[in-house]
Design an enzyme around this catalytic site. Sequence first.
Site, short mmCIF file in Angstrom:
data_model
loop_
_atom_site.label_atom_id
_atom_site.label_comp_id
_atom_site.label_asym_id
_atom_site.label_seq_id
_atom_site.Cartn_x
_atom_site.Cartn_y
_atom_site.Cartn_z
CD GLN A 66 -0.26 8.97 3.48
OE1 GLN A 66 0.46 9.94 3.23
NE2 GLN A 66 -1.57 9.08 3.59
CG ASP A 93 -1.61 1.26 1.50
OD1 ASP A 93 -1.39 2.23 0.75
OD2 ASP A 93 -2.40 1.31 2.46
#
Length: 401
Positions: free
Chosen positions: A196, A193
Amino acid sequence: MLNTHKIRADFNILSKKDGKIPMYLDSACMSLKPNSVVEAMNDYYFNFPACDRSLHKLGSTVTKKVKEARELVAKFINAKNLDEIIFTRNTTEGINLLANSFGLVKGDVVLVSDKEHNSNLVPWLLLRDRVGIVVKIISSNVNGTFNLDNFSKLISGVKLVSIVHTSNLDGVTNPAKEIIEIAHQNNALVCLDAAQSIPHRKIDVQDLDVDFLAFSGHKMFGPTGTGVFYGKSKLLEKLSPFLVGGDTVEFSTYDSYKMLPVPEKFEAGLQNYAGIIGLGEAVKYLSQFDFEDIVEHELKLNSYITTELKKISGINIIGPEDPKLRSGIVNFYIEGTDMHKFVIMLDEMANIEIRSGQHCVHSWFADKKIYNSARVSLYLYNTIEEAEAFITNLKKIIEIL
Ligand SMILES: Cc1ncc(COP(=O)(O)O)c(C=O)c1O
């Protein structure tokens, strides 16, 4: 070194002549958009607002621009093939695509960390409830850093590791390369993921040897509701899409269909063409900077804020003390204070915009029994003056509260 003054001129909202310019310290949620991205989207709507793949002139322009955007993204993350880039709405959609297309069955084990955003926790918990997969959680070290020993103890027999790269909770970046290496030695695949991490650090999917990667365009200067799901070609070919219909099939009869190859089989229905074109422009914008300069700039501001916060009693910073380990994130709470109230006051008093709540990592807050926190998240357009204003006004609010 970044020329922040020059950068700010690229953003309408940061260079408005009329009214107050917000001190925007919430880029982990949504980055601001440079004018070039907005102009690229407007260009679509004003000049060629048509469908991809229609053979007329307007359609051909869309097809060409979408292909260019795919090429820009592929180059940006060093994907081997163009068809490894699937356009999505966001990171959440990318992870859901994987969860629903991977073909996990009862008893398959998926490993996640104890600091996942709901987008990389709930899809797996839902599969646990629907088909009986097993979700195992890797505990972090006390300061929030990744615990490779705990990971190594759990990895045997795991089918898929789906893990946050840089945490939106505390800014810690997990050692992706080591995680992927250990996972592969144990025949597990890895999804990162990268929501960020992609705005702040170079991601080279071939160097990492990552199997799948999901990220959002809107945290890296792109339009809202844009994202990318990357997968190695040979793996994507094996996945069975969960969202199908127009544009995913070569043909159909009343009782049969033939799927298109990747990426088309995963991009169902007409797409957000303006968004995809804007995302390509965002990649161009971000690519002009050196990631080392971005990190250095964010660290300078983060170090200042951290040093000042540590002088104030009652403030707890989430994650490691060392700002070097926290990217551009300073997430904190004040014992006995509702941080929602704090951020509203900060905005009303000083036009400083930060985010409060549990930042979609409810599981971590529930476990730690912390009600909520306030998160400053920095990006390359922020200035030391904004960091100073944040500290000055925080001190004033603490006196009032
Ligand atoms: C680490 C992380 N993962 C996933 C997401 C979800 O991103 P999106 O809402 O764009 O799908 C976020 C958003 O803040 C995030 O910070």
